[in-house]
Design an enzyme around this catalytic site. Structure first.
Site, PDB file in Angstrom:
ATOM      1  CB  CYS A 273      -0.807   0.068   1.384  1.00  0.00           C
ATOM      2  SG  CYS A 273      -2.015  -1.403   1.125  1.00  0.00           S
TER       3      CYS A 273
HETATM    4  N1  LIG Z   1      -2.630  -5.701   1.962  1.00  0.00           N
HETATM    5  C1  LIG Z   1      -3.109  -4.626   2.636  1.00  0.00           C
HETATM    6  O1  LIG Z   1      -2.890  -4.388   3.679  1.00  0.00           O
HETATM    7  C2  LIG Z   1      -4.141  -3.821   1.888  1.00  0.00           C
HETATM    8  C3  LIG Z   1      -4.811  -3.019   2.777  1.00  0.00           C
HETATM    9  C4  LIG Z   1      -5.633  -2.170   1.895  1.00  0.00           C
HETATM   10  C5  LIG Z   1      -5.798  -2.330   0.636  1.00  0.00           C
HETATM   11  N2  LIG Z   1      -5.349  -3.228  -0.009  1.00  0.00           N
HETATM   12  C6  LIG Z   1      -5.685  -3.161  -1.352  1.00  0.00           C
HETATM   13  O2  LIG Z   1      -6.282  -4.276  -1.573  1.00  0.00           O
HETATM   14  C7  LIG Z   1      -6.180  -4.914  -2.828  1.00  0.00           C
HETATM   15  C8  LIG Z   1      -5.738  -6.316  -2.714  1.00  0.00           C
HETATM   16  O3  LIG Z   1      -4.601  -6.434  -1.992  1.00  0.00           O
HETATM   17  P1  LIG Z   1      -3.990  -7.638  -1.305  1.00  0.00           P
HETATM   18  O4  LIG Z   1      -3.131  -7.220  -0.296  1.00  0.00           O
HETATM   19  O5  LIG Z   1      -5.479  -8.398  -0.729  1.00  0.00           O
HETATM   20  O6  LIG Z   1      -3.455  -8.425  -2.723  1.00  0.00           O
HETATM   21  P2  LIG Z   1      -2.780  -9.836  -2.491  1.00  0.00           P
HETATM   22  O7  LIG Z   1      -2.046 -10.215  -3.560  1.00  0.00           O
HETATM   23  O8  LIG Z   1      -2.691 -10.570  -1.112  1.00  0.00           O
HETATM   24  O9  LIG Z   1      -4.522 -10.775  -2.983  1.00  0.00           O
HETATM   25  C9  LIG Z   1      -4.774 -10.608  -4.152  1.00  0.00           C
HETATM   26  C10 LIG Z   1      -5.455 -12.060  -4.669  1.00  0.00           C
HETATM   27  O10 LIG Z   1      -6.023 -11.658  -5.867  1.00  0.00           O
HETATM   28  C11 LIG Z   1      -5.795 -12.974  -6.746  1.00  0.00           C
HETATM   29  N3  LIG Z   1      -5.910 -12.447  -8.237  1.00  0.00           N
HETATM   30  C12 LIG Z   1      -5.027 -11.700  -8.931  1.00  0.00           C
HETATM   31  N4  LIG Z   1      -5.907 -11.374  -9.965  1.00  0.00           N
HETATM   32  C13 LIG Z   1      -6.839 -12.157 -10.004  1.00  0.00           C
HETATM   33  C14 LIG Z   1      -8.028 -12.506 -10.770  1.00  0.00           C
HETATM   34  N5  LIG Z   1      -8.026 -11.678 -12.026  1.00  0.00           N
HETATM   35  N6  LIG Z   1      -9.198 -13.070 -10.433  1.00  0.00           N
HETATM   36  C15 LIG Z   1      -9.364 -13.553  -9.269  1.00  0.00           C
HETATM   37  N7  LIG Z   1      -8.301 -13.573  -8.152  1.00  0.00           N
HETATM   38  C16 LIG Z   1      -7.097 -12.674  -8.750  1.00  0.00           C
HETATM   39  C17 LIG Z   1      -4.330 -13.200  -6.371  1.00  0.00           C
HETATM   40  O11 LIG Z   1      -3.939 -14.659  -6.686  1.00  0.00           O
HETATM   41  C18 LIG Z   1      -4.270 -12.988  -4.880  1.00  0.00           C
HETATM   42  O12 LIG Z   1      -4.573 -14.042  -4.211  1.00  0.00           O
HETATM   43  C19 LIG Z   1      -5.067  -3.872  -3.529  1.00  0.00           C
HETATM   44  O13 LIG Z   1      -5.693  -2.957  -4.359  1.00  0.00           O
HETATM   45  C20 LIG Z   1      -4.305  -3.325  -2.410  1.00  0.00           C
HETATM   46  O14 LIG Z   1      -3.783  -2.132  -2.738  1.00  0.00           O
HETATM   47  C21 LIG Z   1      -4.479  -3.836   0.596  1.00  0.00           C
END
Ligand SMILES: NC(=O)c1ccc[n+]([C@@H]2O[C@H](COP(=O)([O-])OP(=O)(O)OC[C@H]3O[C@@H](n4cnc5c(N)ncnc54)[C@H](O)[C@@H]3O)[C@@H](O)[C@H]2O)c1
Length: 445
Positions: A273
């Site tokens: 993030c």
């Molecule tokens: N990690 C954090 O602390 C956090 C906090 C707030 C917001 N976010 C935001 O949330 C979003 C997700 O982040 P995250 O940390 O969960 O990412 P992550 O990489 O942990 O999880 C994303 C998941 O999506 C899957 N994926 C990718 N493409 C896909 C598709 N087309 N269809 C289905 N699944 C798919 C991946 O395999 C993965 O398991 C991002 O935009 C991030 O900026 C993350």
């Protein structure tokens, strides 16, 4: 009327919740809905993750195996790689990654891919919500036209909203249910139904007037953090130059009961993030002719911290009449923050890379991270993978320098202070008592 129909389905807990992307954001979310009795279908491209969930196991630190198993056994949670099941869902929440391209422009490919799957399988009567962090305008400029292309009409056939995720991995005090949720729809009905949905699992929902406000809100929050961490890092360097303990200064400043919020220096910023999100905002602002100088400056300071730490190590070794070249350096903690396993953008990677490129022999200990790999496109050192090493007495004693990159609470810092010769502490992991009693030479950020 779609609004009333969805409202009733949610109120009766009959709405089926689809979550696309079961990572740090998507998995806790779908489990929270499951624990409240909503049937959820998780959509993944990673077959291994889908299999783990279906076997009742979690791969995310903040989500317990027990809760996943409870939901799977109750029949309210399944994971699949079959996107045709999107048509079974009444609500579809997108939680896919939003990384940056090498040029630091937003990489929208994951959102486009998820949006494309929805477009293929959507049916009338669904609510779509984007949770992935992104620039203001994504929901109404990118997703809405994709769904309308199908011949569906907003408010008649589908609803659409943005709701930022604020999960703080590894923070037991704040979890999905007690972090207030901001919700902004591309229409009034979209905002109302999405807010009602989240009120089922979250104590406080704050509705805003548009998806763009909700998108901007997330970027404002994380840009605030990036800039303030940048300021703390700058202040630490100033204090170091003046021979003042920066940690003592910031703790003293934090006693002011108003107008001050403490941010702490560190070896750099990491995770999915804070290092990325401000770029989404500055990229969009640039398209409108505005150059955000604060964001650029914070990025410059924060991304320069690994080099600063490597410099502290070099100078401390030099004082011991040693060079970086040939020194045995032990890194304690490689995850980007305390007590979690997330390595994304971790500053430890840059520190290791910089020191290895100067000939240091690096070992690391991090019970959360069994292996560290390096992206060759960005690596200046040899890029060879590293593996977690047990923190034995011999390892500590045999190291020319121990760098505390991440202050995991599993490490016995007392023992480290007893056995090490030189410690560079980038996290203020060593308490005053430990510092006073330490036999090692100490350098702090
Ligand atoms: N990690 C954090 O602390 C956090 C906090 C707030 C917001 N976010 C935001 O949330 C979003 C997700 O982040 P995250 O940390 O969960 O990412 P992550 O990489 O942990 O999880 C994303 C998941 O999506 C899957 N994926 C990718 N493409 C896909 C598709 N087309 N269809 C289905 N699944 C798919 C991946 O395999 C993965 O398991 C991002 O935009 C991030 O900026 C993350």
């Amino acid at each position: 009327m779609i609004k009333q129909e969805l409202h009733k389905l949610i109120a009766d807990k009959q709405a089926c919740i689809g979550v696309i992307g079961l990572g740090y954001v998507g998995l806790p979310l779908i489990v929270e809905f499951g624990l409240k009795g909503f049937r959820g279908i998780g959509f993944e491209v990673d077959t291994k993750k889908a299999d783990e969930i279906n076997a009742g196991r979690s791969y995310i630190v903040d989500v317990s195996d027990e809760n996943v198993k409870k939901c799977v056994d109750a029949g309210v949670l399944t994971a699949t790689t079959d996107f045709s099941k999107l048509s079974e869902c009444d609500v579809i929440i997108i939680c896919v990654p939003t990384p940056l391209r090498k040029t630091k422009d937003p990489d929208m490919s994951y959102i486009l891919s998820a949006g494309g799957e929805i477009q293929k399988y959507m049916r009338k009567g669904q609510l779509m919500i984007l949770e992935s962090t992104t620039y203001p305008g994504t929901t109404d400029e990118v997703l809405q036209p994709m769904f309308e292309e199908k011949g569906f009409k907003l408010d008649e056939d589908f609803l659409l909203a943005f709701s930022p995720e604020r999960v703080d991995p590894g923070n037991p005090q704040f979890q999905t249910h007690n972090i207030p949720k901001v919700v902004g729809g591309v229409s009034k009905d979209s905002t109302e139904v999405s807010s009602f949905l989240y009120s089922q699992i979250v104590d406080t929902v704050h509705s805003v007037s548009s998806a763009r406000v909700a998108e901007a809100c997330k970027l404002w929050e994380n840009t605030f953090r990036a800039i303030n961490i940048g300021m703390a890092n700058e202040m630490a360097k100033v204090c170091n130059a003046l021979g003042i303990d920066s940690w003592e200064v910031v703790r003293a400043a934090a006693t002011k009961p108003f107008g001050f919020m403490p941010f702490f220096p560190g070896p750099g910023i990491g995770g999915h993030c804070i290092p990325l999100d401000p770029h989404y905002l500055s990229w969009k602002a640039r398209q409108h002719g505005f150059d955000s100088q604060f964001i650029s400056l914070a990025e410059q300071i924060n991304s320069g911290m690994p080099k600063y730490v490597a410099g502290l190590v070099r100078d401390a070794l030099n004082d011991n009449q040693k060079s970086v070249n040939g020194s045995k350096i032990l890194i304690l903690g490689v995850a980007y923050k305390k007590d979690i396993d997330d390595m994304r953008e971790s500053p430890a990677l840059s520190i290791i890379d910089l020191l290895r490129s100067r000939g240091a022999e690096i070992t690391y200990h991090d019970p959360f991270v069994p292996e560290v790999t390096f992206d060759h496109a960005y690596t200046i050192g040899d890029g060879e993978p590293l593996y977690n090493t047990d923190l034995t007495d011999d390892l500590i004693k045999g190291s020319d320098c121990v760098i505390i990159c991440t202050d995991h609470s599993t490490v016995d810092y007392n023992r480290v202070c007893d056995l090490a010769g030189l410690i560079v502490d980038t996290r203020n992991a060593l308490s005053e008592d430990l510092r006073n009693g330490s036999k090692a030479k100490l350098v702090r950020l």
